[in-house]
Structures are given as C-alpha cells and as structure tokens.
Design a protein around this motif. Structure first.
Motif, short mmCIF file in Angstrom:
data_model
loop_
_atom_site.label_atom_id
_atom_site.label_comp_id
_atom_site.label_asym_id
_atom_site.label_seq_id
_atom_site.Cartn_x
_atom_site.Cartn_y
_atom_site.Cartn_z
N CYS A 21 0.87 -1.17 0.00
CA CYS A 21 0.00 0.00 0.00
C CYS A 21 0.91 1.22 0.00
CB CYS A 21 -0.89 0.03 1.23
SG CYS A 21 -1.91 -1.44 1.39
N ALA A 28 -3.38 10.17 -3.12
CA ALA A 28 -4.13 8.92 -3.24
C ALA A 28 -3.40 7.81 -2.50
CB ALA A 28 -4.29 8.53 -4.70
N ILE A 29 -4.15 6.80 -2.10
CA ILE A 29 -3.57 5.59 -1.53
C ILE A 29 -3.82 4.49 -2.54
CG2 ILE A 29 -3.66 3.92 0.35
CD1 ILE A 29 -4.65 6.27 2.11
N GLN A 30 -2.75 3.80 -2.93
CA GLN A 30 -2.82 2.73 -3.92
C GLN A 30 -2.60 1.39 -3.23
OE1 GLN A 30 -3.42 3.21 -7.22
NE2 GLN A 30 -3.39 5.43 -7.11
N ALA A 41 -6.58 -1.55 -6.18
CA ALA A 41 -7.58 -0.56 -5.79
C ALA A 41 -6.86 0.74 -5.48
CB ALA A 41 -8.35 -1.04 -4.55
N ALA A 42 -7.64 1.81 -5.42
CA ALA A 42 -7.09 3.12 -5.06
C ALA A 42 -8.17 3.94 -4.39
CB ALA A 42 -6.58 3.84 -6.30
N THR A 43 -7.75 4.85 -3.55
CA THR A 43 -8.70 5.77 -2.93
C THR A 43 -8.75 7.06 -3.74
OG1 THR A 43 -7.07 6.91 -1.56
CG2 THR A 43 -8.07 4.91 -0.64
N SER A 44 -9.77 7.82 -3.51
CA SER A 44 -9.80 9.18 -4.04
C SER A 44 -8.78 9.99 -3.25
CB SER A 44 -11.19 9.77 -3.91
OG SER A 44 -11.59 9.74 -2.56
N GLN A 46 -6.85 11.96 -0.62
CA GLN A 46 -7.01 12.07 0.82
C GLN A 46 -6.36 13.37 1.29
OE1 GLN A 46 -8.20 9.15 2.83
NE2 GLN A 46 -8.94 8.72 0.78
N HIS A 64 -3.77 10.95 9.14
CA HIS A 64 -3.75 12.18 8.36
C HIS A 64 -3.20 13.33 9.19
CE1 HIS A 64 -6.25 10.24 5.30
NE2 HIS A 64 -6.85 9.67 6.31
N THR A 70 -8.11 6.80 9.35
CA THR A 70 -8.99 6.05 8.47
C THR A 70 -8.47 4.64 8.39
OG1 THR A 70 -9.33 8.05 7.15
CG2 THR A 70 -10.03 6.00 6.17
N TYR A 72 -8.76 0.81 6.31
CA TYR A 72 -9.20 0.14 5.08
C TYR A 72 -9.01 -1.35 5.24
CZ TYR A 72 -8.99 4.74 2.95
OH TYR A 72 -9.18 6.05 2.66
#
Length: 75
Positions: A21, A28-30, A41-44, A46, A64, A70, A72
C-alpha cells in the motif's frame, strides 16, 4: 510507482507479503499486488497522509496530518 501521478511518499507491505500500500504526493492511496505491482484498488485523494500502518492481517490504518485516522480492509 507508476500507479501514482506523482511521487510515492509512504509505503507499507502487508504482513503476508502479497500486497503493498502506498501513499503518494498525489494524495491517493494505492493498493498493489506483489511482486507484479498490479493495481488492485485506489482511494480518491485524501488529506495529507502522515503514516500508513498495517493493523493485523487484513487492515491498513492511515493517519492524516489533521489528526484523523482512516482504516481500510485490504483482503
């Protein structure tokens, strides 16, 4: 890491070694498969990611800059 549109700044490998990750300057987090680095997957985008930390076998905690956390599921 090509999955990001800018530099990857944070990286954590899942305890079983099957995924990595990354948190990038693009905010973004990939989630990527290992060893291929195939995107899973990826996040929008952050807010500023300070830290990525595996939690147990199947979760990722993201801290953050403003003090939020957060989690996942990374199965």
């Amino acid at each position: 890491i090509a999955a990001h549109t800018s530099a990857a700044r944070r990286l954590v490998v899942r305890p079983d070694g099957k995924q990595v990750c990354t948190g990038g300057a693009d905010r973004a987090i990939q989630f990527l498969a290992l060893p291929s680095l195939e995107p899973l997957a990826a996040t929008s985008p952050q807010s500023n990611v300070l830290s990525l930390c595996p939690v147990g076998k199947n979760s990722l905690a993201v801290v953050h800059a403003e003090g939020t956390l957060t989690t996942y599921d990374i199965k």
